[in-house]
Design an enzyme around this catalytic site. Structure first.
Site, PDB file in Angstrom:
ATOM      1  N   LYS A   1      -1.761  -2.884   7.871  1.00  0.00           N
ATOM      2  CA  LYS A   1      -2.955  -2.531   8.634  1.00  0.00           C
ATOM      3  C   LYS A   1      -3.022  -3.332   9.924  1.00  0.00           C
ATOM      4  O   LYS A   1      -2.672  -4.511   9.950  1.00  0.00           O
ATOM      5  CB  LYS A   1      -4.215  -2.788   7.797  1.00  0.00           C
ATOM      6  CG  LYS A   1      -4.447  -1.756   6.699  1.00  0.00           C
ATOM      7  CD  LYS A   1      -5.786  -1.988   6.036  1.00  0.00           C
ATOM      8  CE  LYS A   1      -6.089  -0.896   5.021  1.00  0.00           C
ATOM      9  NZ  LYS A   1      -7.409  -1.090   4.384  1.00  0.00           N
TER      10      LYS A   1
ATOM     11  N   ARG B   1      -0.215  -0.944  -7.530  1.00  0.00           N
ATOM     12  CA  ARG B   1      -0.470  -2.086  -6.631  1.00  0.00           C
ATOM     13  C   ARG B   1      -1.352  -3.112  -7.343  1.00  0.00           C
ATOM     14  O   ARG B   1      -1.101  -4.317  -7.275  1.00  0.00           O
ATOM     15  CB  ARG B   1      -1.129  -1.585  -5.347  1.00  0.00           C
ATOM     16  CG  ARG B   1      -1.579  -2.662  -4.352  1.00  0.00           C
ATOM     17  CD  ARG B   1      -1.993  -1.967  -3.054  1.00  0.00           C
ATOM     18  NE  ARG B   1      -2.913  -2.743  -2.230  1.00  0.00           N
ATOM     19  CZ  ARG B   1      -2.549  -3.633  -1.303  1.00  0.00           C
ATOM     20  NH1 ARG B   1      -1.264  -3.905  -1.127  1.00  0.00           N
ATOM     21  NH2 ARG B   1      -3.450  -4.263  -0.570  1.00  0.00           N
TER      22      ARG B   1
ATOM     23  N   HIS C   1      -3.962  -8.731   2.448  1.00  0.00           N
ATOM     24  CA  HIS C   1      -5.410  -8.816   2.624  1.00  0.00           C
ATOM     25  C   HIS C   1      -5.724  -9.837   3.713  1.00  0.00           C
ATOM     26  O   HIS C   1      -5.266 -10.980   3.637  1.00  0.00           O
ATOM     27  CB  HIS C   1      -6.096  -9.258   1.325  1.00  0.00           C
ATOM     28  CG  HIS C   1      -6.116  -8.209   0.266  1.00  0.00           C
ATOM     29  ND1 HIS C   1      -6.355  -8.490  -1.063  1.00  0.00           N
ATOM     30  CD2 HIS C   1      -5.926  -6.862   0.334  1.00  0.00           C
ATOM     31  CE1 HIS C   1      -6.314  -7.366  -1.763  1.00  0.00           C
ATOM     32  NE2 HIS C   1      -6.054  -6.373  -0.938  1.00  0.00           N
TER      33      HIS C   1
ATOM     34  N   HIS D   1      -2.064   3.328  -6.297  1.00  0.00           N
ATOM     35  CA  HIS D   1      -2.955   2.177  -6.124  1.00  0.00           C
ATOM     36  C   HIS D   1      -3.059   1.370  -7.412  1.00  0.00           C
ATOM     37  O   HIS D   1      -3.191   0.143  -7.373  1.00  0.00           O
ATOM     38  CB  HIS D   1      -4.339   2.658  -5.679  1.00  0.00           C
ATOM     39  CG  HIS D   1      -5.098   1.631  -4.908  1.00  0.00           C
ATOM     40  ND1 HIS D   1      -4.602   1.024  -3.760  1.00  0.00           N
ATOM     41  CD2 HIS D   1      -6.324   1.079  -5.111  1.00  0.00           C
ATOM     42  CE1 HIS D   1      -5.484   0.164  -3.301  1.00  0.00           C
ATOM     43  NE2 HIS D   1      -6.536   0.169  -4.105  1.00  0.00           N
TER      44      HIS D   1
ATOM     45  N   ARG E   1       0.850  -1.187   0.000  1.00  0.00           N
ATOM     46  CA  ARG E   1       0.000   0.000   0.000  1.00  0.00           C
ATOM     47  C   ARG E   1       0.889   1.241   0.000  1.00  0.00           C
ATOM     48  O   ARG E   1       1.969   1.232   0.573  1.00  0.00           O
ATOM     49  CB  ARG E   1      -0.915   0.016   1.220  1.00  0.00           C
ATOM     50  CG  ARG E   1      -1.854  -1.184   1.313  1.00  0.00           C
ATOM     51  CD  ARG E   1      -2.647  -1.156   2.608  1.00  0.00           C
ATOM     52  NE  ARG E   1      -3.549  -2.314   2.710  1.00  0.00           N
ATOM     53  CZ  ARG E   1      -3.226  -3.473   3.261  1.00  0.00           C
ATOM     54  NH1 ARG E   1      -2.000  -3.644   3.777  1.00  0.00           N
ATOM     55  NH2 ARG E   1      -4.093  -4.468   3.322  1.00  0.00           N
TER      56      ARG E   1
ATOM     57  N   TYR F   1      -9.723  -9.951  -8.308  1.00  0.00           N
ATOM     58  CA  TYR F   1      -8.776 -10.188  -9.404  1.00  0.00           C
ATOM     59  C   TYR F   1      -9.070 -11.488 -10.160  1.00  0.00           C
ATOM     60  O   TYR F   1      -8.302 -11.867 -11.038  1.00  0.00           O
ATOM     61  CB  TYR F   1      -7.349 -10.258  -8.863  1.00  0.00           C
ATOM     62  CG  TYR F   1      -6.859  -8.961  -8.278  1.00  0.00           C
ATOM     63  CD1 TYR F   1      -6.454  -7.913  -9.097  1.00  0.00           C
ATOM     64  CD2 TYR F   1      -6.803  -8.779  -6.903  1.00  0.00           C
ATOM     65  CE1 TYR F   1      -6.010  -6.719  -8.565  1.00  0.00           C
ATOM     66  CE2 TYR F   1      -6.361  -7.579  -6.356  1.00  0.00           C
ATOM     67  CZ  TYR F   1      -5.969  -6.559  -7.197  1.00  0.00           C
ATOM     68  OH  TYR F   1      -5.532  -5.379  -6.666  1.00  0.00           O
TER      69      TYR F   1
END
Length: 311
Positions: free
Chosen positions: A180, A253, A276, A250, A156, A285
């Site tokens: 995160k 990415r 994720h 982004h 990210r 995807y």
């Protein structure tokens, strides 16, 4: 905020920070979303902490009427769910009014991406400028390192610009990324990314040896703001002859993930590399996998081969 709502929201944000390691951007987003809901509820004579499920449904309908996308509605509902779960867990409410609310239906739009050719041109432009020896070579070495690292790891943009300077001492083929929720993951580095980072690191030692950040700046955070990187990336794209509207950190990415899958990577492996927590986030995807399977059948199935010969 007024009455007890202010104290409860403050306590909620403190819990999210201390116990769950929520980032500053996440906390600010929660605060804005809860303030927006509180403002709407107050106009109806209801407090945030006392709202019923019907009150919250009215709020979501209000958002839809204002033209908010389903994804924006879902994000605000998520903030409310977290808040009311906190109130219930702390004994500040006897129920959770969000428990019976349905999430707004989000359209699964395909992420924008770049072709391998466009990425190659973009990186080539950054590399050529870094080696040109012209003015502001430090900024050009930095941009080359940023681009190589982003496309090599798919991290990210917030993770990229806040990398610590200590990564230069790792001197290996892998990078530890803190993502995160303060979770760490290990991602491999390409040889090109290693070379670009080393070249930039050598210049950095001469100019900003005392900074704790890999990409330092004079801003409030101490590291390169992601908005500045996004702006500089668009400028680089323009010089490389790539449509500026099609480029952002982004998008790179997404290109990382799409190109891996198109070349045979496993969806679970890409999930881990992207950081994720849920495979459903990565499943956007799957169109890449479908295209790959279609090509596989067309190129290798005996009947498909026979049909091609007849054509």
């Amino acid at each position: 905020m007024t009455d007890m709502s202010a104290a409860y929201v403050e306590a909620f944000l403190e819990m999210m920070s201390a116990e769950r390691g929520a980032a500053a951007n996440t906390l600010q987003s929660y605060e804005r979303d809860l303030e927006d809901a509180r403002s709407f509820l107050r106009s109806r004579g209801t407090g945030l902490t006392d709202a019923s499920a019907d009150d919250l449904r009215s709020y979501l309908s209000h958002l839809a009427g204002q033209g908010f996308k389903a994804s924006s509605q879902a994000r605000r509902l998520s903030a409310l769910r977290q808040f009311y779960k906190f109130l219930y867990a702390e004994g500040l409410r006897t129920d959770d009014p969000t428990g019976i609310l349905d999430a707004p239906k989000k359209a699964r739009t395909l992420p924008k991406t770049l072709s391998i050719e466009d990425v190659t041109r973009l990186i080539g432009q950054a590399e050529a400028e870094a080696k040109s020896g012209s003015d502001d070579v430090m900024a050009k070495l930095r941009m080359h390192a940023l681009i190589e690292l982003l496309y090599a790891t798919g991290m990210r943009v917030s993770e990229l610009v806040s990398l610590p300077a200590s990564v230069l001492a790792q001197n290996g083929r892998f990078l530890i990324i803190r993502g995160k929720g303060n979770k760490e993951r290990l991602v491999p580095l390409s040889q090109a990314a290693i070379r670009a980072m080393r070249a930039y690191g050598e210049a950095l030692q001469e100019e900003s040896a005392d900074s704790p950040w890999l990409f330092p700046s004079n801003g409030k955070s101490g590291h390169l703001p992601r908005q500045v990187f996004a702006r500089d990336l668009k400028s680089l794209a323009a010089r490389a002859g790539i449509r500026v509207a099609a480029i952002s950190p982004h998008v790179l990415r997404h290109a990382f993930a799409s190109h891996l899958l198109a070349n045979g990577a496993d969806l679970r492996a890409v999930q881990e590399l992207l950081g994720h927590s849920d495979i459903s986030t990565t499943q956007i995807y799957t169109h890449v996998l479908e295209e790959r399977l279609h090509d596989l059948v067309q190129n290798h199935h005996p009947l498909a081969k026979q049909a091609k010969k007849q054509d």
